[in-house]
Design an enzyme around this catalytic site. Structure first.
Site, PDB file in Angstrom:
ATOM      1  N   ILE A  64       1.121  -1.221  -0.054  1.00 30.17           N
ATOM      2  CA  ILE A  64       0.003   0.090   0.006  1.00 30.17           C
ATOM      3  C   ILE A  64       0.807   1.254  -0.052  1.00 30.17           C
ATOM      4  O   ILE A  64       1.109   1.823   0.879  1.00 30.17           O
ATOM      5  CB  ILE A  64      -0.914   0.202   1.429  1.00 30.17           C
ATOM      6  N   PRO A  65       1.378   1.622  -1.157  1.00 25.85           N
ATOM      7  CA  PRO A  65       2.125   2.808  -1.080  1.00 25.85           C
ATOM      8  C   PRO A  65       1.272   4.016  -1.010  1.00 25.85           C
ATOM      9  O   PRO A  65       0.273   4.070  -1.667  1.00 25.85           O
ATOM     10  CB  PRO A  65       2.824   2.702  -2.525  1.00 25.85           C
ATOM     11  N   HIS A  66       1.579   4.827  -0.049  1.00 23.49           N
ATOM     12  CA  HIS A  66       0.804   5.947   0.259  1.00 23.49           C
ATOM     13  C   HIS A  66       1.412   7.238   0.685  1.00 23.49           C
ATOM     14  O   HIS A  66       2.767   7.330   1.197  1.00 23.49           O
ATOM     15  CB  HIS A  66      -0.111   5.589   1.569  1.00 23.49           C
ATOM     16  N   ALA A  67       0.802   8.281   0.286  1.00 26.36           N
ATOM     17  CA  ALA A  67       1.688   9.440   0.784  1.00 26.36           C
ATOM     18  C   ALA A  67       0.625  10.636   0.872  1.00 26.36           C
ATOM     19  O   ALA A  67      -0.422  10.610   0.285  1.00 26.36           O
ATOM     20  CB  ALA A  67       2.707  10.037  -0.169  1.00 26.36           C
TER      21      ALA A  67
END
Length: 154
Positions: A64-67
């Site tokens: 879950i790449p998130h930013a």
């Protein structure tokens, strides 16, 4: 906020074939850029900065790449099922094939955590992940999210 408020059926991508984590983040950033009108390079930059803090690979083939994104008005997500597993530096060392990209407005830290927690909870459910892997098309993948959102709220 509901998972399906963040990821629509148009935001489900099948059969990406990235060669590695960096390429995967770039491909997802280009797709997100088209949907939210933010430059892909800016998205790659915030995702890469976040990944330097620690991999967003949860394990069991899921990431879950998130930013947080400056200027983003509402949360946005993409669900990608890769054609083959891709190296991602996940905590368990396994390559990933299910990836949810999550971008959140800077001004909503609690909402960011709530949405991220719901998605993470759903993607830790081995049955839901198996259904994502076996779904025939984007609508079916999105349907798993729609069905699983109730469990993620519990």
């Amino acid at each position: 906020m509901d998972i399906c408020d963040v990821i629509s059926v148009e935001d489900v991508v099948l059969d990406l074939r990235p060669e590695g984590k960096t390429r995967l983040l770039k491909e997802l950033s280009v797709l997100a850029s088209r949907r939210i009108g933010v430059q892909a390079g800016e998205i790659v930059s915030v995702l890469s900065t976040r990944e330097k803090l620690g991999s967003t690979g949860l394990g069991l083939g899921v990431a879950i790449p998130h930013a947080k994104m400056h200027g983003l008005q509402r949360p946005f997500g993409l669900l990608a099922r890769l054609q083959a597993r891709c190296p991602f530096e996940a905590i368990d060392g396994q390559d990933v094939d299910i990836v949810v990209l999550l971008l959140m407005p800077e001004a909503s830290p609690q909402e960011h955590l709530n949405v991220l927690a719901k998605i993470a909870r759903l993607l830790r459910d081995e049955t839901a992940v198996a259904r994502l892997r076996g779904a025939a098309d984007a609508e079916s993948l999105h349907g798993v999210l729609a069905e699983g959102r109730h469990a993620a709220l519990a």
